[in-house]
Design an enzyme around this catalytic site. Structure first.
Site, PDB file in Angstrom:
ATOM      1  N   LYS A  42       4.766   0.117  -5.203  1.00  0.00           N
ATOM      2  CA  LYS A  42       4.137   1.428  -4.937  1.00  0.00           C
ATOM      3  C   LYS A  42       4.648   1.999  -3.617  1.00  0.00           C
ATOM      4  O   LYS A  42       5.054   3.154  -3.540  1.00  0.00           O
ATOM      5  CB  LYS A  42       2.612   1.253  -4.865  1.00  0.00           C
ATOM      6  N   ASN A  43       4.620   1.174  -2.581  1.00  0.00           N
ATOM      7  CA  ASN A  43       4.913   1.698  -1.241  1.00  0.00           C
ATOM      8  C   ASN A  43       6.398   1.959  -1.010  1.00  0.00           C
ATOM      9  O   ASN A  43       6.768   2.568   0.000  1.00  0.00           O
ATOM     10  CB  ASN A  43       4.337   0.760  -0.172  1.00  0.00           C
ATOM     11  N   CYS A  83      -7.180   5.528   1.113  1.00  0.00           N
ATOM     12  CA  CYS A  83      -8.216   4.507   1.003  1.00  0.00           C
ATOM     13  C   CYS A  83      -9.162   4.596   2.194  1.00  0.00           C
ATOM     14  O   CYS A  83      -8.797   5.085   3.256  1.00  0.00           O
ATOM     15  CB  CYS A  83      -7.570   3.131   1.004  1.00  0.00           C
ATOM     16  N   ARG A 139      -7.512   7.142  10.009  1.00  0.00           N
ATOM     17  CA  ARG A 139      -6.061   7.002   9.835  1.00  0.00           C
ATOM     18  C   ARG A 139      -5.355   8.259  10.333  1.00  0.00           C
ATOM     19  O   ARG A 139      -4.940   9.119   9.559  1.00  0.00           O
ATOM     20  CB  ARG A 139      -5.724   6.711   8.369  1.00  0.00           C
ATOM     21  N   PRO A 140      -5.196   8.355  11.667  1.00  0.00           N
ATOM     22  CA  PRO A 140      -4.566   9.566  12.221  1.00  0.00           C
ATOM     23  C   PRO A 140      -3.082   9.659  11.848  1.00  0.00           C
ATOM     24  O   PRO A 140      -2.482   8.671  11.412  1.00  0.00           O
ATOM     25  CB  PRO A 140      -4.723   9.368  13.733  1.00  0.00           C
ATOM     26  N   ASP A 157      -2.380  -5.674   3.757  1.00  0.00           N
ATOM     27  CA  ASP A 157      -2.691  -5.435   2.337  1.00  0.00           C
ATOM     28  C   ASP A 157      -3.041  -6.721   1.597  1.00  0.00           C
ATOM     29  O   ASP A 157      -3.661  -6.687   0.536  1.00  0.00           O
ATOM     30  CB  ASP A 157      -1.495  -4.757   1.637  1.00  0.00           C
ATOM     31  N   ARG A 207      -4.896   2.959  -8.564  1.00  0.00           N
ATOM     32  CA  ARG A 207      -3.964   3.669  -7.684  1.00  0.00           C
ATOM     33  C   ARG A 207      -2.743   2.815  -7.372  1.00  0.00           C
ATOM     34  O   ARG A 207      -1.669   3.357  -7.067  1.00  0.00           O
ATOM     35  CB  ARG A 207      -4.662   4.060  -6.371  1.00  0.00           C
TER      36      ARG A 207
HETATM   37  N1  EPU Z   1      -1.467   5.070  12.833  1.00  0.00           N
HETATM   38  C1  EPU Z   1      -1.828   5.935  13.865  1.00  0.00           C
HETATM   39  N2  EPU Z   1      -1.144   7.128  13.957  1.00  0.00           N
HETATM   40  C2  EPU Z   1      -0.159   7.482  13.082  1.00  0.00           C
HETATM   41  C3  EPU Z   1       0.195   6.583  12.045  1.00  0.00           C
HETATM   42  C4  EPU Z   1      -0.488   5.381  11.956  1.00  0.00           C
HETATM   43  O1  EPU Z   1      -2.706   5.650  14.663  1.00  0.00           O
HETATM   44  O2  EPU Z   1       0.401   8.569  13.234  1.00  0.00           O
HETATM   45  C5  EPU Z   1      -2.198   3.791  12.726  1.00  0.00           C
HETATM   46  C6  EPU Z   1      -2.994   3.729  11.409  1.00  0.00           C
HETATM   47  O3  EPU Z   1      -4.243   4.377  11.551  1.00  0.00           O
HETATM   48  C7  EPU Z   1      -3.110   2.259  11.184  1.00  0.00           C
HETATM   49  C8  EPU Z   1      -1.784   1.709  11.720  1.00  0.00           C
HETATM   50  O4  EPU Z   1      -1.280   2.725  12.607  1.00  0.00           O
HETATM   51  O5  EPU Z   1      -4.163   1.753  11.936  1.00  0.00           O
HETATM   52  C9  EPU Z   1      -0.764   1.398  10.651  1.00  0.00           C
HETATM   53  O6  EPU Z   1      -0.451   2.546   9.918  1.00  0.00           O
HETATM   54  P1  EPU Z   1       0.947   2.775   9.188  1.00  0.00           P
HETATM   55  O7  EPU Z   1       1.408   4.150   9.511  1.00  0.00           O
HETATM   56  O8  EPU Z   1       1.878   1.643   9.468  1.00  0.00           O
HETATM   57  O9  EPU Z   1       0.496   2.695   7.667  1.00  0.00           O
HETATM   58  P2  EPU Z   1       0.718   3.746   6.532  1.00  0.00           P
HETATM   59  O10 EPU Z   1       2.112   4.227   6.516  1.00  0.00           O
HETATM   60  O11 EPU Z   1      -0.364   4.740   6.528  1.00  0.00           O
HETATM   61  C10 EPU Z   1       1.485   1.892   4.846  1.00  0.00           C
HETATM   62  C11 EPU Z   1       1.095   1.483   3.449  1.00  0.00           C
HETATM   63  C12 EPU Z   1      -0.272   0.819   3.492  1.00  0.00           C
HETATM   64  C13 EPU Z   1      -0.192  -0.389   4.416  1.00  0.00           C
HETATM   65  C14 EPU Z   1       0.280   0.052   5.809  1.00  0.00           C
HETATM   66  C15 EPU Z   1       0.464  -1.109   6.780  1.00  0.00           C
HETATM   67  C16 EPU Z   1       2.209   3.131   2.098  1.00  0.00           C
HETATM   68  C17 EPU Z   1       2.102   4.254   1.149  1.00  0.00           C
HETATM   69  N3  EPU Z   1       1.066   2.652   2.586  1.00  0.00           N
HETATM   70  O12 EPU Z   1       0.481   2.826   5.258  1.00  0.00           O
HETATM   71  O13 EPU Z   1      -0.530   0.381   2.157  1.00  0.00           O
HETATM   72  O14 EPU Z   1      -1.451  -1.000   4.518  1.00  0.00           O
HETATM   73  O15 EPU Z   1       1.534   0.740   5.690  1.00  0.00           O
HETATM   74  O16 EPU Z   1       1.352  -2.037   6.272  1.00  0.00           O
HETATM   75  O17 EPU Z   1       3.304   2.651   2.356  1.00  0.00           O
HETATM   76  C18 EPU Z   1      -1.841  -0.331   0.361  1.00  0.00           C
HETATM   77  O18 EPU Z   1      -0.798  -0.407  -0.303  1.00  0.00           O
HETATM   78  O19 EPU Z   1      -2.956  -0.777  -0.033  1.00  0.00           O
HETATM   79  C19 EPU Z   1      -1.789   0.336   1.661  1.00  0.00           C
HETATM   80  C20 EPU Z   1      -2.871   0.784   2.285  1.00  0.00           C
END
Ligand code: EPU
Length: 416
Positions: free
Chosen positions: A22-23, A116, A121-122, A305, A397
């Site tokens: 998915k990711n 989720c 999640r900023p 995850d 999802r």
């Molecule tokens: N964060 C910030 N500011 C930002 C971006 C992120 O504070 O601008 C914080 C987030 O709030 C969080 C941390 O940094 O606390 C990690 O966020 P990250 O940006 O790495 O995660 P993401 O891109 O939103 C992806 C996966 C998630 C997975 C995370 C961490 C996708 C579509 N989603 O999310 O997948 O948990 O990386 O590995 O790639 C899942 O598949 O169940 C899932 C939630």
């Protein structure tokens, strides 16, 4: 509204195919916007997040056809740069389209993404980095209006290796004429998959998989045909299910290189892991062993995850375990539900202690997010009696068909 009715205490034995990631699929689908030629993406999981991505592409004017796991996208006639609130709220990764739409059209209007319920999640790192690279971004309430006339050649140092921010920078800059370096980049295998796809389209990116990614100026992008990597989190889900229920399963297509730490942890809790050509075999007999402490960290650390899935297996470990979450603020929502099944869990929003008991019992429980929902399914498959898991929409999802796969391994699961 769907529910899963699970009759537990069955040993899991057999073989299962691991779906595409998915990711990895979601940012790759966003990347198809960067060319006016056709892209063919194989091994796309049939999940509702991919359906949402397809709807976003169609809403922007792309021609998209879906045939089982193959998605063909032709973005020759993009006639919109607005992603409607309804679609943005459906999934967090819709924010990925910001970099891609800006890279293609130079303008984008999006809303704050949904996702989720894992806590706050900023997207400040996405916005800050794209601004530094030349995008003009105005925020008005929930609405974000962006313009990009020219991408600057810059070095970006992320304060945290955010997966989404790393991907958004790659998407916005891949097809531009600029040289960009990302320091403290996320190192997840899905970033490598995105790099491989972008390079096939004509990008000149290297370094994905390390903490420094280099994007060099590229000529015009063409179409590409690509196969998405296997889903390491789904493979981890079924591995944890075997650890919890006992039995032996061959996970066809699982890539052990992407799962090093997860497989090491599984070994520590007493699960046998055998890497074979084309997949991974896992086997477990008796109760899992407890873990002194496991802490989630960005890749190559232990994935957040997989945290709920491992915790589900540890509820019946032969002793006490501690699980610490460092990435999201609110990723233990499933613990209250596991307690309804008799699990002995205490803690706060960052760490939990799990006192293993011989077996959980069935109960009515509610999925609160995707991986937490899958954790309840694992716990139910191992528990005595019947469990009803509601809010299965969360699980859909990210999992093509969790009951089909676990039933193939011998679990007793019915979707109603
Ligand atoms: N964060 C910030 N500011 C930002 C971006 C992120 O504070 O601008 C914080 C987030 O709030 C969080 C941390 O940094 O606390 C990690 O966020 P990250 O940006 O790495 O995660 P993401 O891109 O939103 C992806 C996966 C998630 C997975 C995370 C961490 C996708 C579509 N989603 O999310 O997948 O948990 O990386 O590995 O790639 C899942 O598949 O169940 C899932 C939630």
């Amino acid at each position: 509204m769907c529910e899963l009715v699970i009759s537990g205490r069955r040993c899991l034995c057999g073989e299962v195919d691991i779906q595409g990631s998915k990711n990895a699929a979601l940012p790759i689908l966003a990347a198809t916007l960067l060319t006016d030629k056709e892209c063919v993406i194989h091994n796309c999981p049939q999940i509702t997040d991919v359906e949402a991505a397809v709807e976003i592409l169609r809403g922007l004017g792309a021609r998209v056809s879906v045939d089982e796991n193959t998605v063909c996208v032709c973005a020759a006639n993009i006639d919109s740069n607005v992603i409607p609130k309804k679609l943005m709220e459906r999934m967090r990764s819709s924010v990925m389209f910001l970099g891609a739409v800006l890279g293609r059209a130079g303008e984008a209007i999006i809303c704050r993404p949904g996702g989720c319920r894992l806590g706050d999640r900023p997207i400040d790192m996405h916005i800050g980095s794209l601004r530094k690279l030349g995008a003009k971004i105005e925020e008005a309430g929930d609405c974000i209006v962006c313009h990009l006339t020219e991408t600057k050649s810059e070095n970006i140092t992320l304060l945290y290796p955010s997966v989404g921010a790393t991907e958004n920078i790659m998407l916005m800059c891949a097809a531009s004429g600029s040289s960009v370096r990302i320091f403290n980049a996320a190192r997840e295998p899905e970033i490598v998959d995105l790099q491989n796809f972008l390079n096939l389209m004509g990008a000149r990116i290297c370094g994905a998989g390390t903490d420094c990614i280099i994007i060099r100026p590229a000529a015009k992008f063409g179409g590409a045909e690509y196969t998405v990597m296997p889903d390491r989190i789904v493979a981890s889900t079924y591995s944890c299910a075997v650890s919890a229920c006992g039995g032996e399963a061959y996970l066809r297509g699982a890539e052990s290189e992407h799962m090093r730490l997860v497989l090491e942890v599984l070994k520590q809790i007493g699960t046998e892991v055998i890497k074979e050509d084309g997949g991974i075999r896992v086997a477990a007999f008796g109760r899992p062993k407890p873990l002194d402490m496991i802490k989630t960290l960005p890749y190559p650390g232990f994935p957040t995850d997989v945290q709920p899935l491992l915790s589900a297996a540890l509820t019946t470990a032969d002793g006490e375990s501690r699980v610490c979450e460092t990435i999201f603020d609110s990723r233990f929502g499933y613990a209250e539900e596991l307690k309804k099944m008799g699990a002995l869990i205490s803690g706060d929003s960052h760490k939990i202690d799990i006192k293993g008991i011989p077996a959980l019992h069935g109960a009515n429980v509610e999925a609160k997010d995707m991986r937490g929902g899958a954790a309840l399914v694992i716990a139910a498959a191992a528990a005595e009696g019947i469990t009803v898991v509601s809010n299965v929409e969360y699980i859909n999802r990210g999992y093509e068909n969790i009951e089909r796969d676990l039933t193939r391994l011998g679990a007793d699961i019915l979707r109603i």
